[in-house]
Motif scaffolding. Structure first.
Motif, PDB file in Angstrom:
ATOM      1  N   ASP A 192      97.600  76.001 -24.921  1.00  0.00           N
ATOM      2  CA  ASP A 192      97.560  77.271 -25.635  1.00  0.00           C
ATOM      3  C   ASP A 192      96.415  78.149 -25.130  1.00  0.00           C
ATOM      4  OD1 ASP A 192      99.691  76.377 -27.141  1.00  0.00           O
ATOM      5  OD2 ASP A 192      98.441  75.647 -28.780  1.00  0.00           O
ATOM      6  N   THR A 193      95.300  77.523 -24.809  1.00  0.00           N
ATOM      7  CA  THR A 193      94.181  78.276 -24.246  1.00  0.00           C
ATOM      8  C   THR A 193      94.578  78.936 -22.939  1.00  0.00           C
ATOM      9  OG1 THR A 193      92.578  76.765 -25.263  1.00  0.00           O
ATOM     10  CG2 THR A 193      91.801  78.107 -23.428  1.00  0.00           C
ATOM     11  N   ILE A 194      95.258  78.186 -22.076  1.00  0.00           N
ATOM     12  CA  ILE A 194      95.708  78.709 -20.785  1.00  0.00           C
ATOM     13  C   ILE A 194      96.688  79.864 -20.981  1.00  0.00           C
ATOM     14  CG2 ILE A 194      97.001  78.159 -18.694  1.00  0.00           C
ATOM     15  CD1 ILE A 194      94.196  76.978 -18.773  1.00  0.00           C
ATOM     16  N   ALA A 195      97.606  79.723 -21.942  1.00  0.00           N
ATOM     17  CA  ALA A 195      98.624  80.748 -22.174  1.00  0.00           C
ATOM     18  C   ALA A 195      98.045  82.006 -22.813  1.00  0.00           C
ATOM     19  CB  ALA A 195      99.741  80.182 -23.051  1.00  0.00           C
ATOM     20  N   THR A 196      96.994  81.840 -23.593  1.00  0.00           N
ATOM     21  CA  THR A 196      96.441  82.956 -24.354  1.00  0.00           C
ATOM     22  C   THR A 196      95.455  83.780 -23.546  1.00  0.00           C
ATOM     23  OG1 THR A 196      96.695  81.702 -26.409  1.00  0.00           O
ATOM     24  CG2 THR A 196      95.155  83.532 -26.447  1.00  0.00           C
ATOM     25  N   MET A 197      94.848  83.204 -22.543  1.00  0.00           N
ATOM     26  CA  MET A 197      93.815  83.907 -21.792  1.00  0.00           C
ATOM     27  C   MET A 197      94.312  85.184 -21.105  1.00  0.00           C
ATOM     28  SD  MET A 197      90.575  83.500 -21.545  1.00  0.00           S
ATOM     29  CE  MET A 197      90.041  81.781 -21.553  1.00  0.00           C
ATOM     30  N   PRO A 198      95.481  85.186 -20.442  1.00  0.00           N
ATOM     31  CA  PRO A 198      95.912  86.422 -19.759  1.00  0.00           C
ATOM     32  C   PRO A 198      96.043  87.638 -20.685  1.00  0.00           C
ATOM     33  CG  PRO A 198      97.124  84.552 -18.904  1.00  0.00           C
ATOM     34  CD  PRO A 198      96.348  84.039 -20.083  1.00  0.00           C
ATOM     35  N   PRO A 199      96.705  87.537 -21.851  1.00  0.00           N
ATOM     36  CA  PRO A 199      96.768  88.737 -22.703  1.00  0.00           C
ATOM     37  C   PRO A 199      95.409  89.174 -23.230  1.00  0.00           C
ATOM     38  CG  PRO A 199      97.760  86.842 -23.817  1.00  0.00           C
ATOM     39  CD  PRO A 199      97.543  86.459 -22.405  1.00  0.00           C
ATOM     40  N   LEU A 200      94.493  88.227 -23.443  1.00  0.00           N
ATOM     41  CA  LEU A 200      93.155  88.607 -23.887  1.00  0.00           C
ATOM     42  C   LEU A 200      92.404  89.336 -22.772  1.00  0.00           C
ATOM     43  CD1 LEU A 200      92.099  85.422 -25.885  1.00  0.00           C
ATOM     44  CD2 LEU A 200      92.513  87.710 -26.828  1.00  0.00           C
ATOM     45  N   ILE A 201      92.541  88.859 -21.547  1.00  0.00           N
ATOM     46  CA  ILE A 201      91.909  89.539 -20.408  1.00  0.00           C
ATOM     47  C   ILE A 201      92.512  90.928 -20.237  1.00  0.00           C
ATOM     48  CG2 ILE A 201      91.666  89.495 -17.895  1.00  0.00           C
ATOM     49  CD1 ILE A 201      91.464  86.431 -18.094  1.00  0.00           C
ATOM     50  N   GLU A 202      93.820  91.015 -20.391  1.00  0.00           N
ATOM     51  CA  GLU A 202      94.484  92.320 -20.318  1.00  0.00           C
ATOM     52  C   GLU A 202      93.937  93.266 -21.386  1.00  0.00           C
ATOM     53  OE1 GLU A 202      98.976  94.144 -21.108  1.00  0.00           O
ATOM     54  OE2 GLU A 202      98.726  92.008 -20.676  1.00  0.00           O
ATOM     55  N   GLY A 203      93.755  92.745 -22.599  1.00  0.00           N
ATOM     56  CA  GLY A 203      93.206  93.571 -23.673  1.00  0.00           C
ATOM     57  C   GLY A 203      91.790  94.012 -23.376  1.00  0.00           C
ATOM     58  N   LEU A 204      90.967  93.124 -22.830  1.00  0.00           N
ATOM     59  CA  LEU A 204      89.593  93.460 -22.486  1.00  0.00           C
ATOM     60  C   LEU A 204      89.547  94.551 -21.423  1.00  0.00           C
ATOM     61  CD1 LEU A 204      86.533  92.992 -22.503  1.00  0.00           C
ATOM     62  CD2 LEU A 204      86.898  91.054 -20.956  1.00  0.00           C
ATOM     63  N   ARG A 205      90.457  94.507 -20.487  1.00  0.00           N
ATOM     64  CA  ARG A 205      90.418  95.453 -19.379  1.00  0.00           C
ATOM     65  C   ARG A 205      91.094  96.782 -19.699  1.00  0.00           C
ATOM     66  NH1 ARG A 205      91.881  91.045 -14.592  1.00  0.00           N
ATOM     67  NH2 ARG A 205      89.707  90.593 -13.997  1.00  0.00           N
ATOM     68  N   ARG A 206      92.112  96.761 -20.567  1.00  0.00           N
ATOM     69  CA  ARG A 206      92.960  97.946 -20.671  1.00  0.00           C
ATOM     70  C   ARG A 206      93.067  98.569 -22.048  1.00  0.00           C
ATOM     71  NH1 ARG A 206      98.170  95.786 -17.098  1.00  0.00           N
ATOM     72  NH2 ARG A 206      96.986  95.214 -15.227  1.00  0.00           N
ATOM     73  N   ASP A 207      92.679  97.869 -23.106  1.00  0.00           N
ATOM     74  CA  ASP A 207      92.882  98.464 -24.424  1.00  0.00           C
ATOM     75  C   ASP A 207      92.087  99.760 -24.553  1.00  0.00           C
ATOM     76  OD1 ASP A 207      94.123  97.220 -27.221  1.00  0.00           O
ATOM     77  OD2 ASP A 207      92.607  98.778 -27.532  1.00  0.00           O
ATOM     78  N   SER A 208      92.667 100.733 -25.211  1.00  0.00           N
ATOM     79  CA  SER A 208      92.049 102.051 -25.325  1.00  0.00           C
ATOM     80  C   SER A 208      90.944 102.109 -26.373  1.00  0.00           C
ATOM     81  CB  SER A 208      93.124 103.096 -25.675  1.00  0.00           C
ATOM     82  OG  SER A 208      93.750 102.774 -26.918  1.00  0.00           O
ATOM     83  N   VAL A 209      90.861 101.097 -27.250  1.00  0.00           N
ATOM     84  CA  VAL A 209      89.890 101.098 -28.342  1.00  0.00           C
ATOM     85  C   VAL A 209      88.773 100.102 -28.025  1.00  0.00           C
ATOM     86  CG1 VAL A 209      89.556 100.633 -30.809  1.00  0.00           C
ATOM     87  CG2 VAL A 209      91.644 101.767 -30.016  1.00  0.00           C
ATOM     88  N   ALA A 210      87.550 100.593 -28.061  1.00  0.00           N
ATOM     89  CA  ALA A 210      86.406  99.757 -27.689  1.00  0.00           C
ATOM     90  C   ALA A 210      86.277  98.529 -28.584  1.00  0.00           C
ATOM     91  CB  ALA A 210      85.119 100.586 -27.738  1.00  0.00           C
ATOM     92  N   ALA A 211      86.507  98.694 -29.887  1.00  0.00           N
ATOM     93  CA  ALA A 211      86.372  97.560 -30.813  1.00  0.00           C
ATOM     94  C   ALA A 211      87.354  96.449 -30.470  1.00  0.00           C
ATOM     95  CB  ALA A 211      86.586  98.029 -32.252  1.00  0.00           C
ATOM     96  N   VAL A 212      88.538  96.814 -30.017  1.00  0.00           N
ATOM     97  CA  VAL A 212      89.530  95.805 -29.626  1.00  0.00           C
ATOM     98  C   VAL A 212      89.076  95.112 -28.349  1.00  0.00           C
ATOM     99  CG1 VAL A 212      91.938  95.384 -28.995  1.00  0.00           C
ATOM    100  CG2 VAL A 212      91.390  97.089 -30.749  1.00  0.00           C
ATOM    101  N   ARG A 213      88.593  95.882 -27.386  1.00  0.00           N
ATOM    102  CA  ARG A 213      88.091  95.275 -26.139  1.00  0.00           C
ATOM    103  C   ARG A 213      86.944  94.320 -26.450  1.00  0.00           C
ATOM    104  NH1 ARG A 213      88.149 100.670 -24.518  1.00  0.00           N
ATOM    105  NH2 ARG A 213      85.907 100.732 -24.036  1.00  0.00           N
ATOM    106  N   GLY A 214      86.070  94.716 -27.366  1.00  0.00           N
ATOM    107  CA  GLY A 214      84.957  93.854 -27.737  1.00  0.00           C
ATOM    108  C   GLY A 214      85.415  92.554 -28.368  1.00  0.00           C
ATOM    109  N   ASN A 215      86.432  92.630 -29.228  1.00  0.00           N
ATOM    110  CA  ASN A 215      86.947  91.414 -29.843  1.00  0.00           C
ATOM    111  C   ASN A 215      87.639  90.523 -28.809  1.00  0.00           C
ATOM    112  OD1 ASN A 215      86.133  91.273 -32.504  1.00  0.00           O
ATOM    113  ND2 ASN A 215      88.211  91.118 -33.302  1.00  0.00           N
TER     114      ASN A 215
END
Length: 250
Positions: free
Chosen positions: A161-184
């Motif tokens: 699950d850790t392996i599967a979850t990491m890509p969307p979290l990295i995507e969120g860190l790099r691309r989300d438009s809201v800073a608070a979301v990127r921080g989380n």
């Protein structure tokens, strides 16, 4: 679902607070924590009584409340539904998880979906990973914010699950438009990296945190990435922090 006019208010970053905080403004007597008294009120004709009874079970664990709280996920009143969602995060079961996932897919109210996402994280059931990942990628900012945290809570329990979850979290860190979301997302990546061996996924996650530390335009995201790297204790990350501090960049 996200085109509803009511969600335009929720989407602003100022609205990322806990939806239950807003219920304090309602002039109603807070009930006692007696389960024998509160269980019947979960089926009361008065929505204010259903809401307040559900709020009691946000703090009180009683398995008898679960089927009644599941029913309240379909309540006509959004305040009842969000209270029931939080209560099911405290009073969890496989049936509750299934009902919460179903409600996440169809509830029009962003505050309710935010409560559901929190409850799914607290339930720590692997079946929640896919719907939480979808929420992280597609939902409003308040929901995306908590989806990142909830994914970290669940995914750290199993390596796959850790392996599967990491890509969307990295995507969120790099691309989300809201800073608070990127921080989380940075926080969540840091939590999961602590469970990983030194492999390609780990290295990619550290790269993403360093990238955020150096390149993100928001200071709070930089700080979140720095904190995540410090918690992980990665040698490369620690060296980058030291270099940037010496240069006066952070």
């Amino acid at each position: 679902m996200q085109t509803d006019d009511d969600l335009s208010v929720i989407e602003s970053i100022e609205q990322l607070d806990d939806p239950l905080d807003r219920l304090e403004t309602i002039d109603l007597e807070v009930p006692s924590a007696d389960p024998e008294e509160m269980l019947p009120k979960l089926s009361d004709e008065d929505p204010s009584q259903r809401m307040l009874a559900a709020r009691v079970f946000c703090e009180l664990e009683d398995p008898r409340s679960i089927p009644l709280l599941i029913q309240l996920l379909d309540d006509i009143c959004p305040l009842v539904r969000v209270s029931a969602a939080y209560a099911l995060g405290r009073n969890t079961s496989p049936e509750a998880i299934s009902a919460l996932i179903d409600s996440l897919e169809r509830d029009w109210n962003g505050y309710v979906r935010k409560g559901i996402v929190w409850a799914l994280g607290n339930g720590s059931d692997r079946s929640s990973i896919q719907p939480l990942t979808h929420a992280l990628r597609t939902d409003i900012s308040a929901v995306r914010l908590w989806a990142a945290s909830s994914l970290a809570q669940i995914a750290k329990r199993e390596y796959e699950d850790t392996i599967a979850t990491m890509p969307p979290l990295i995507e969120g860190l790099r691309r989300d438009s809201v800073a608070a979301v990127r921080g989380n997302c940075a926080w969540a990546i840091g939590q999961l990296c602590r469970e990983l061996p030194s492999n390609v996924v780990y290295a990619t996650a550290i790269d993403a945190l360093i990238e955020a530390l150096v390149e993100d335009e928001d200071y709070s995201v930089k700080e979140d990435a720095k904190s995540a790297l410090l918690r992980v204790g990665d040698t490369r990350g620690m060296q980058m922090i030291e270099d940037l501090e010496l240069e006066g960049i952070i």
